[in-house]
Scaffold this motif. Structure first.
Motif, mmCIF file in Angstrom:
data_model
loop_
_atom_site.group_PDB
_atom_site.id
_atom_site.type_symbol
_atom_site.label_atom_id
_atom_site.label_comp_id
_atom_site.label_asym_id
_atom_site.label_seq_id
_atom_site.Cartn_x
_atom_site.Cartn_y
_atom_site.Cartn_z
ATOM 1 N N PRO A 14 68.751 48.026 53.193
ATOM 2 C CA PRO A 14 68.488 47.589 51.812
ATOM 3 C C PRO A 14 69.438 48.195 50.790
ATOM 4 N N SER A 15 70.718 47.868 50.897
ATOM 5 C CA SER A 15 71.715 48.356 49.936
ATOM 6 C C SER A 15 71.816 47.381 48.767
ATOM 7 N N PRO A 16 72.334 47.814 47.636
ATOM 8 C CA PRO A 16 72.409 46.924 46.456
ATOM 9 C C PRO A 16 73.213 45.652 46.699
ATOM 10 N N ASP A 17 74.215 45.704 47.583
ATOM 11 C CA ASP A 17 75.056 44.535 47.805
ATOM 12 C C ASP A 17 74.593 43.671 48.973
ATOM 13 N N ALA A 18 73.434 43.987 49.549
ATOM 14 C CA ALA A 18 72.951 43.243 50.706
ATOM 15 C C ALA A 18 72.345 41.905 50.297
ATOM 16 N N SER A 19 72.629 40.878 51.072
ATOM 17 C CA SER A 19 72.032 39.564 50.863
ATOM 18 C C SER A 19 70.703 39.476 51.613
ATOM 19 N N ASP A 20 69.804 38.653 51.105
ATOM 20 C CA ASP A 20 68.546 38.420 51.802
ATOM 21 C C ASP A 20 68.843 37.752 53.140
ATOM 22 N N LEU A 21 68.296 38.279 54.228
ATOM 23 C CA LEU A 21 68.608 37.773 55.560
ATOM 24 C C LEU A 21 68.215 36.311 55.712
ATOM 25 N N PRO A 78 79.244 37.088 64.038
ATOM 26 C CA PRO A 78 78.824 37.923 62.898
ATOM 27 C C PRO A 78 78.215 39.256 63.331
ATOM 28 N N VAL A 79 78.517 40.285 62.557
ATOM 29 C CA VAL A 79 77.866 41.591 62.692
ATOM 30 C C VAL A 79 77.092 41.824 61.401
ATOM 31 N N LEU A 80 75.784 41.855 61.505
ATOM 32 C CA LEU A 80 74.923 42.008 60.336
ATOM 33 C C LEU A 80 74.428 43.446 60.258
ATOM 34 N N LEU A 124 73.145 42.508 65.496
ATOM 35 C CA LEU A 124 72.306 43.058 64.430
ATOM 36 C C LEU A 124 72.359 44.574 64.516
ATOM 37 N N LEU A 125 72.837 45.196 63.459
ATOM 38 C CA LEU A 125 73.027 46.649 63.431
ATOM 39 C C LEU A 125 72.016 47.283 62.483
ATOM 40 N N LEU A 126 71.317 48.319 62.967
ATOM 41 C CA LEU A 126 70.340 49.030 62.156
ATOM 42 C C LEU A 126 70.596 50.527 62.223
ATOM 43 N N LEU A 127 70.057 51.247 61.241
ATOM 44 C CA LEU A 127 70.142 52.700 61.177
ATOM 45 C C LEU A 127 68.734 53.261 61.274
ATOM 46 N N ASP A 128 68.529 54.207 62.167
ATOM 47 C CA ASP A 128 67.187 54.734 62.390
ATOM 48 C C ASP A 128 67.146 56.225 62.097
ATOM 49 N N GLY A 129 66.199 56.616 61.268
ATOM 50 C CA GLY A 129 65.999 58.007 60.886
ATOM 51 C C GLY A 129 65.031 58.023 59.713
ATOM 52 N N THR A 130 64.834 59.173 59.090
ATOM 53 C CA THR A 130 64.080 59.184 57.847
ATOM 54 C C THR A 130 64.885 58.399 56.804
ATOM 55 N N SER A 172 84.629 46.695 56.380
ATOM 56 C CA SER A 172 85.708 45.713 56.500
ATOM 57 C C SER A 172 85.310 44.475 57.290
ATOM 58 N N PHE A 173 84.216 44.546 58.052
ATOM 59 C CA PHE A 173 83.882 43.377 58.880
ATOM 60 C C PHE A 173 82.386 43.049 58.955
ATOM 61 N N SER A 174 81.509 43.981 58.626
ATOM 62 C CA SER A 174 80.074 43.698 58.740
ATOM 63 C C SER A 174 79.560 42.981 57.495
ATOM 64 N N VAL A 175 78.471 42.247 57.680
ATOM 65 C CA VAL A 175 77.828 41.526 56.584
ATOM 66 C C VAL A 175 76.550 42.272 56.216
ATOM 67 N N PRO A 176 76.461 42.833 55.001
ATOM 68 C CA PRO A 176 75.236 43.554 54.615
ATOM 69 C C PRO A 176 74.093 42.595 54.311
ATOM 70 N N VAL A 177 72.987 42.766 54.989
ATOM 71 C CA VAL A 177 71.800 41.935 54.764
ATOM 72 C C VAL A 177 70.585 42.848 54.681
ATOM 73 N N SER A 178 69.485 42.302 54.193
ATOM 74 C CA SER A 178 68.265 43.097 54.091
ATOM 75 C C SER A 178 67.056 42.190 54.141
ATOM 76 N N LEU A 179 65.929 42.805 54.399
ATOM 77 C CA LEU A 179 64.637 42.154 54.269
ATOM 78 C C LEU A 179 64.065 42.580 52.919
ATOM 79 N N PRO A 180 63.173 41.794 52.325
ATOM 80 C CA PRO A 180 62.701 42.114 50.968
ATOM 81 C C PRO A 180 62.050 43.488 50.862
ATOM 82 N N VAL A 181 62.520 44.294 49.897
ATOM 83 C CA VAL A 181 61.952 45.609 49.601
ATOM 84 C C VAL A 181 61.790 45.720 48.092
ATOM 85 N N ASP A 182 60.638 46.175 47.636
ATOM 86 C CA ASP A 182 60.382 46.351 46.204
ATOM 87 C C ASP A 182 60.374 47.839 45.892
ATOM 88 N N SER A 183 61.489 48.349 45.352
ATOM 89 C CA SER A 183 61.609 49.779 45.085
ATOM 90 C C SER A 183 60.736 50.235 43.921
#
Length: 258
Positions: free
Chosen positions: A106-113, A100-102, A130-136, A153-164
């Motif tokens: 925190p995108s709308p379609d991301a599953s809770d990790l 798996p590539v996770l 585990l793939l992350l994006l770093d910046g502002t 096409s191949f990564s699984v979107p996941v997130s940690l809990p965020v309350d917008s």
């Protein structure tokens, strides 16, 4: 983080060196805020491979970046500079990965990790990437949108809990926040990696790895908070629009003051 420290000369009439003493052999930070005692004696080995796409400005213009500390904390960590991921720029992420590539974002379609880990058998999530994006946050959103054509096409979107709907904490409200976060649950890249590894690492090793990494981050934030508490802040000049300045000049001219 800016601390001033000058070395005293070694005697013999030689000119005293200027500038801050730096811990070149370890954490790379000013010696007065050295984090080497908090770093693991050697980088931690994980079954998870961590890949971070970081904005070109993330290290050069952000003195509070946690990436240097991450690089000294984990063995299987790969940093890729850039604004988007492409097949040519990400050889570590094949299009048809056997494991798996996770994509942790925190995108709308991301599953809770945590939910993803509970629903995925341990054998099916060994050697995860585990793939992350770093910046502002603005940069990360742009990097996410630009990389999706390759990753979707191949990564699984996941997130940690965020309350917008709730404002994020500052370092004076949390011992782990490097700087003011936009929403509750937002965190630094280092904390996000630590929290994710708690779920992903097998045999209960994740909790120990998380605690070690969080300890480094906690020390960094404590140094920064102490520095800011003793820093005399100069008031910022209020910026005025050109049209307001022009209006003032016209009023003075009409009044015969200029």
């Amino acid at each position: 983080m800016e601390f001033g420290e000058h070395d005293d000369g070694g005697g013999g009439g030689a000119a005293a060196p200027t500038g801050r003493a730096i811990c070149h052999a370890g954490c790379g930070r000013p010696s007065s805020v050295c984090l080497c005692p908090y770093l693991p004696p050697s980088p931690l080995s994980t079954s998870t491979t961590v890949v971070i796409l970081h904005h070109p400005h993330a290290l050069r213009r952000n003195p509070l970046s946690t990436l240097p500390l991450l690089a000294r904390s984990l063995c299987h960590l790969h940093l890729i500079p850039g604004r988007r991921l492409l097949p040519s720029s990400a050889p570590l992420i094949p299009r048809s990965p056997p494991n798996p590539v996770l994509l942790l974002f925190p995108s709308p379609d991301a599953s809770d990790l945590a939910s993803w880990c509970r629903s995925t058998p341990p054998a099916a999530r060994t050697k995860t990437t585990l793939l992350l994006l770093d910046g502002t946050w603005k940069q990360a959103k742009e990097m996410h949108a630009a990389s999706l054509p390759f990753l979707s096409s191949f990564s699984v979107p996941v997130s940690l809990p965020v309350d917008s709907g709730v404002d994020g904490d500052s370092m004076f409200e949390s011992e782990l926040i490097v700087r003011k976060e936009p929403h509750k649950g937002c965190m630094s890249t280092m904390e996000a990696v630590a929290r994710a590894l708690r779920f992903l690492e097998p045999d209960g090793r994740g909790a120990d790895i998380e605690e070690t990494m969080v300890g480094v981050l906690r020390a960094m934030v404590a140094f920064q908070a102490e520095h800011l508490q003793h820093r005399v802040m100069k008031p910022r000049l209020k910026m005025r629009k050109k049209k307001d300045l022009k209006k003032d000049e016209e009023m003075k001219r009409d009044a015969g003051l200029v």
